[in-house]
Structure formats: structure tokens, C-alpha cells
Write a protein that holds these residues in place. Structure first.
Motif, PDB file in Angstrom:
ATOM      1  N   ALA A 152      -3.404  -3.019  -4.002  1.00 44.16           N
ATOM      2  CA  ALA A 152      -3.517  -1.569  -4.159  1.00 44.16           C
ATOM      3  C   ALA A 152      -3.655  -0.873  -2.814  1.00 44.16           C
ATOM      4  O   ALA A 152      -3.278   0.280  -2.660  1.00 44.16           O
ATOM      5  CB  ALA A 152      -4.722  -1.239  -5.040  1.00 44.16           C
ATOM      6  N   SER A 153      -4.201  -1.577  -1.824  1.00 45.49           N
ATOM      7  CA  SER A 153      -4.378  -0.977  -0.501  1.00 45.49           C
ATOM      8  C   SER A 153      -3.264  -1.441   0.431  1.00 45.49           C
ATOM      9  O   SER A 153      -2.771  -2.560   0.336  1.00 45.49           O
ATOM     10  CB  SER A 153      -5.736  -1.383   0.080  1.00 45.49           C
ATOM     11  N   VAL A 154      -2.859  -0.569   1.330  1.00 48.11           N
ATOM     12  CA  VAL A 154      -1.796  -0.875   2.284  1.00 48.11           C
ATOM     13  C   VAL A 154      -2.434  -1.422   3.554  1.00 48.11           C
ATOM     14  O   VAL A 154      -3.379  -0.828   4.087  1.00 48.11           O
ATOM     15  CB  VAL A 154      -0.976   0.392   2.609  1.00 48.11           C
ATOM     16  N   PRO A 155      -1.961  -2.569   4.049  1.00 52.81           N
ATOM     17  CA  PRO A 155      -2.537  -3.126   5.279  1.00 52.81           C
ATOM     18  C   PRO A 155      -2.408  -2.156   6.450  1.00 52.81           C
ATOM     19  O   PRO A 155      -1.468  -1.355   6.525  1.00 52.81           O
ATOM     20  CB  PRO A 155      -1.712  -4.409   5.506  1.00 52.81           C
ATOM     21  N   ASN A 156      -3.369  -2.250   7.344  1.00 53.27           N
ATOM     22  CA  ASN A 156      -3.351  -1.366   8.515  1.00 53.27           C
ATOM     23  C   ASN A 156      -2.101  -1.571   9.355  1.00 53.27           C
ATOM     24  O   ASN A 156      -1.561  -0.619   9.933  1.00 53.27           O
ATOM     25  CB  ASN A 156      -4.602  -1.608   9.364  1.00 53.27           C
ATOM     26  N   ALA A 157      -1.631  -2.814   9.442  1.00 58.69           N
ATOM     27  CA  ALA A 157      -0.426  -3.084  10.227  1.00 58.69           C
ATOM     28  C   ALA A 157       0.775  -2.330   9.663  1.00 58.69           C
ATOM     29  O   ALA A 157       1.596  -1.790  10.401  1.00 58.69           O
ATOM     30  CB  ALA A 157      -0.152  -4.593  10.261  1.00 58.69           C
ATOM     31  N   GLN A 158       0.860  -2.269   8.329  1.00 61.04           N
ATOM     32  CA  GLN A 158       1.962  -1.541   7.710  1.00 61.04           C
ATOM     33  C   GLN A 158       1.840  -0.049   7.973  1.00 61.04           C
ATOM     34  O   GLN A 158       2.836   0.634   8.222  1.00 61.04           O
ATOM     35  CB  GLN A 158       1.971  -1.804   6.203  1.00 61.04           C
ATOM     36  N   VAL A 159       0.617   0.461   7.904  1.00 62.98           N
ATOM     37  CA  VAL A 159       0.409   1.884   8.181  1.00 62.98           C
ATOM     38  C   VAL A 159       0.821   2.219   9.606  1.00 62.98           C
ATOM     39  O   VAL A 159       1.466   3.249   9.872  1.00 62.98           O
ATOM     40  CB  VAL A 159      -1.067   2.256   7.935  1.00 62.98           C
ATOM     41  N   ASN A 160       0.476   1.354  10.538  1.00 65.35           N
ATOM     42  CA  ASN A 160       0.846   1.591  11.937  1.00 65.35           C
ATOM     43  C   ASN A 160       2.358   1.589  12.123  1.00 65.35           C
ATOM     44  O   ASN A 160       2.904   2.369  12.924  1.00 65.35           O
ATOM     45  CB  ASN A 160       0.202   0.532  12.831  1.00 65.35           C
ATOM     46  N   GLU A 161       3.056   0.714  11.398  1.00 66.12           N
ATOM     47  CA  GLU A 161       4.512   0.692  11.480  1.00 66.12           C
ATOM     48  C   GLU A 161       5.104   2.007  10.973  1.00 66.12           C
ATOM     49  O   GLU A 161       6.053   2.543  11.546  1.00 66.12           O
ATOM     50  CB  GLU A 161       5.059  -0.486  10.661  1.00 66.12           C
ATOM     51  N   TRP A 162       4.538   2.516   9.882  1.00 57.88           N
ATOM     52  CA  TRP A 162       5.031   3.783   9.349  1.00 57.88           C
ATOM     53  C   TRP A 162       4.800   4.924  10.349  1.00 57.88           C
ATOM     54  O   TRP A 162       5.660   5.774  10.544  1.00 57.88           O
ATOM     55  CB  TRP A 162       4.336   4.089   8.030  1.00 57.88           C
TER      56      TRP A 162
END
Length: 242
Positions: A152-162
């Protein structure tokens, strides 16, 4: 498939006698046997499994029939031995062709075969069950793990990529161009025709432009005649000039 097991017969065949310290009773060994049965019997067959023990040393204070999880445990109180009770259970079984009797006692095996039930030696049955359960566990271990459910939560690494990707986009370039109000040419409204019955005389138009009307009858219209000229006309018309 129903199971009737000669408890003490299987206890010796499985080598569990003396495996648990006891004070002159088989209570510890009985519990060890029942736990072992839970590990080798198909869980679907546990509710249809009955283990019969001789009543020479039953647990004090317990009823003659108890349950070890889903296994029914019976003590042959009032019978000469467990074999006699097992023979009665075989005679009373409603579907003997779907019954397996586990005992190395030939008397019990003959009673099972008379009713078309299956009879098997205790040591052979226990060894077969252990092999079967081991094979099932190995097959289950080879199965691929079930697919992971999306978190349900998005990893921080994915958020940084976005952030990195969308941060390079100029949002102003994506917005539609603004339209200046001064550049908009107003739309000409066509003249409306008077409704039927309206006696108002339409204004004269010349080459699409309206001519200004003169005279005092029009409010706000400038008077093009001077006062002296109007007075002269009045004197001549009404004869007031003597």
C-alpha cells in the motif's frame, strides 16, 4: 477415509515406548503417539480417526472418550482388551469399505476383512504415512512462492525517481496559451425585428449607419434653429407681429 488404530500396538511398532519418562504409566507415550499421528495423517482424515487404548492404565479422572485435537481417543473400559472394542467398532461401522484398521493383531485383521475393510500392520502403516507426509512436504517446498501483493505504501526510492523524472518537466510549457481579452473581436449582434403589432417606426439607415434625428421631439437631440428664427416664423404664422 475412516481410521481405527490399535493404540498400544502402534505405540510399540513406532518405537515410542520408553521415549518419554513416566512414573509407571503410558500417559507420556500416549501423548507422544497422538502428536506423531497429527503429523502423518491427512488433516482431512483426522476427524474420522479413532485410536483405541487398553484400559489397564487409563488417565485418572478422565472420561472413557476424549479428543486430542481432532482425533477421537477411546479407552476400552468394560472390554477384555482393546481388540474386543475394535472388533465392535468394525461391526458397527456404517461404511466398512471406506475403513482402514491399523493393527498387527491377526484377530483384528480378520474382523476387518470379514466386513471388506482394509487391514494393515501397525509398523507398515506408520512407515508408509511418514514417507507420504515427507513426500508431500518436499513437493510443497518446490512450489513457487505465491505472488506478493502490492504494498500500500510506495518505497522512498520510487518516490525519488518520480520526483527526478517529473522535476525535469517545465509545467509552463504544458499549460495552454493565455488568450488576451483585448485580442478578442466582439461578435456583432444582428438587429432585432420588432414583435408583431409593434407600431414603432423603425429608424432610417443609410449604408448601414443610422442618421441622427433632429428636432425637439427627440430627447437629447440638438436644436438646429435659432431662437430668433423660430420667433420670426411664429409671428408670420400666428400674425402676432404688428
Amino acid at each position: 477415509m475412516s481410521l481405527i488404530i490399535d493404540g498400544y500396538n502402534l505405540l510399540y511398532a513406532a518405537g515410542l515406548v520408553g521415549s518419554v519418562d513416566g512414573e509407571g504409566s503410558f500417559e507420556g507415550e500416549r501423548r507422544a503417539l497422538l502428536d506423531a499421528l497429527l503429523s502423518v495423517i491427512d488433516p482431512k482424515e483426522l476427524p474420522q480417526t479413532t485410536v483405541v487404548f487398553d484400559s489397564a492404565n487409563p488417565p485418572p479422572g478422565l472420561p472413557r472418550t476424549v479428543h486430542h485435537q481432532q482425533i477421537t481417543v477411546r479407552f476400552a473400559t468394560g472390554y477384555a482388551d482393546a481388540d474386543e472394542m475394535i472388533e465392535e467398532l468394525i461391526r458397527d461401522h456404517h461404511a466398512p469399505k471406506r475403513l482402514t484398521v491399523v493393527s498387527s493383531d491377526h484377530r483384528v485383521q480378520r474382523a476387518a476383512r470379514r466386513r471388506k475393510a482394509k487391514a494393515i500392520d501397525s509398523d507398515s502403516w506408520f512407515r508408509l504415512m511418514r514417507q507420504t507426509r515427507k513426500r508431500i512436504r518436499e513437493q510443497e517446498a518446490k512450489k513457487p512462492p505465491p505472488p506478493k501483493q502490492p504494498s500500500a505504501s510506495v518505497p522512498n526510492a520510487q518516490v525519488n525517481e518520480w520526483i527526478k523524472f517529473f522535476g525535469e518537466i517545465d509545467l509552463d510549457e504544458l499549460a495552454p496559451p493565455e488568450t488576451s481579452i483585448a485580442k478578442i473581436t466582439p461578435r456583432k449582434t444582428p438587429p432585432t425585428s420588432p414583435p408583431p403589432g409593434d407600431q414603432t417606426r423603425p429608424s432610417k439607415q443609410t449604408s448601414g449607419n443610422r442618421e441622427p434625428e433632429t428636432g425637439e421631439g427627440k430627447q437629447g437631440s440638438p436644436n438646429v434653429f435659432t431662437d430668433d428664427y423660430l420667433k420670426k416664423i411664429a409671428d408670420e404664422f400666428f400674425g402676432t407681429n404688428e
